[in-house]
Design an enzyme around this catalytic site. Structure first.
Site, PDB file in Angstrom:
ATOM      1  N   HIS A   1      41.460  41.560  43.453  1.00  0.00           N
ATOM      2  CA  HIS A   1      40.839  40.004  42.996  1.00  0.00           C
ATOM      3  C   HIS A   1      39.692  40.392  42.005  1.00  0.00           C
ATOM      4  O   HIS A   1      39.030  41.575  42.001  1.00  0.00           O
ATOM      5  CB  HIS A   1      40.216  39.537  44.186  1.00  0.00           C
TER       6      HIS A   1
ATOM      7  N   ASN B   1      45.014  43.300  48.448  1.00  0.00           N
ATOM      8  CA  ASN B   1      45.177  42.259  47.357  1.00  0.00           C
ATOM      9  C   ASN B   1      44.013  42.913  46.293  1.00  0.00           C
ATOM     10  O   ASN B   1      42.920  43.521  46.629  1.00  0.00           O
ATOM     11  CB  ASN B   1      44.843  40.962  47.846  1.00  0.00           C
TER      12      ASN B   1
HETATM   13  C1  GAR Z   1      44.706  40.442  38.044  1.00  0.00           C
HETATM   14  O1  GAR Z   1      43.510  40.532  37.077  1.00  0.00           O
HETATM   15  C2  GAR Z   1      44.199  40.122  39.462  1.00  0.00           C
HETATM   16  O2  GAR Z   1      43.026  40.507  39.512  1.00  0.00           O
HETATM   17  C3  GAR Z   1      44.406  38.264  39.490  1.00  0.00           C
HETATM   18  O3  GAR Z   1      45.408  38.249  38.514  1.00  0.00           O
HETATM   19  C4  GAR Z   1      45.571  39.117  37.385  1.00  0.00           C
HETATM   20  C5  GAR Z   1      46.963  39.436  37.434  1.00  0.00           C
HETATM   21  O4  GAR Z   1      47.156  40.325  36.208  1.00  0.00           O
HETATM   22  N1  GAR Z   1      44.381  37.959  40.655  1.00  0.00           N
HETATM   23  C6  GAR Z   1      43.997  36.997  40.933  1.00  0.00           C
HETATM   24  O5  GAR Z   1      43.339  36.127  40.321  1.00  0.00           O
HETATM   25  C7  GAR Z   1      44.398  36.680  42.730  1.00  0.00           C
HETATM   26  N2  GAR Z   1      43.437  35.461  42.967  1.00  0.00           N
HETATM   27  P1  GAR Z   1      48.785  41.203  35.983  1.00  0.00           P
HETATM   28  O6  GAR Z   1      49.825  40.138  36.289  1.00  0.00           O
HETATM   29  O7  GAR Z   1      48.518  41.495  34.497  1.00  0.00           O
HETATM   30  O8  GAR Z   1      48.793  42.234  36.903  1.00  0.00           O
END
Ligand code: GAR
Length: 187
Positions: A107, A105
């Protein structure tokens, strides 16, 4: 080189998915994105799956059988590795058991700080001096598995949530592929 057939789980924009698809086109990158799973039918990231002709599956986590649908799909596409890229649902213990050590994952914080949601607003509230991202293995506790890679930046006065997100995501686009290369180099 035999590339690991990989499924990317998304819920939203999918910019990390797009980045991973682009890396995976390099013959020396250890994974091939063979499937995309989204819990959100309106996730704009699905358009990257369509554009790059990667099969995708929509799941409704409100329906009890969704977990079965996920497992059947992973089996059908012979998936051996899973990347959670902005997937905003908790992965079931059952799936973690089937894919132990094979789910990672990304984060948007320097774990163990700021597990869970709303990381950027909480970082600003706490006057943090550093932000960043973490790629980690997934276990059955939220954002708590073994870390693979972390990248950080210094927060400047005047940085708001939008700026923090942009800086974090710019690091994510390097951290996610580097973590994948590291995992398959080490085994
Ligand atoms: C990313 O920044 C990731 O780190 C975060 O969601 C975003 C997705 O961006 N994830 C979380 O917050 C998980 N808890 P994307 O859809 O543009 O790849």
């Amino acid at each position: 080189m035999v590339k690991r057939k990989t499924c990317v789980f998304i819920s939203g924009k999918g910019s990390n998915l797009k980045n991973l698809i682009s890396y995976s086109r390099d013959s020396s990158f250890p994974i091939k994105i063979s499937l995309v799973i989204s819990n959100n039918r309106n996730a704009s990231g699905i358009n990257f799956a369509k554009k790059y002709k990667v099969p995708y599956i929509l799941i409704n986590t409100k329906i009890k059988s969704h977990e079965n649908k996920i497992l059947m799909s992973l089996k059908k596409y012979k998936i051996s590795f899973i990347c959670l890229a902005g997937y905003m649902k908790i992965i079931s213990k059952n799936l973690i058991r089937y894919y132990e050590g094979k789910i990672i994952n990304i984060h948007p914080s320097l774990l163990p700080k700021f597990k869970g949601l709303n990381t950027f607003s909480r970082m600003l509230e706490k006057n943090e001096t550093k932000g960043g991202c973490t790629v980690h293995f997934v276990n059955d506790k939220l954002d708590s598995g073994i870390k693979i890679i972390q990248k950080f930046f210094f927060i400047k006065s005047g940085d708001n949530e939008i700026i923090l997100k942009k800086k974090t995501q710019n690091l994510e686009y390097r951290a996610f592929p580097e973590a994948i290369i590291k995992i398959f180099r080490d085994i």
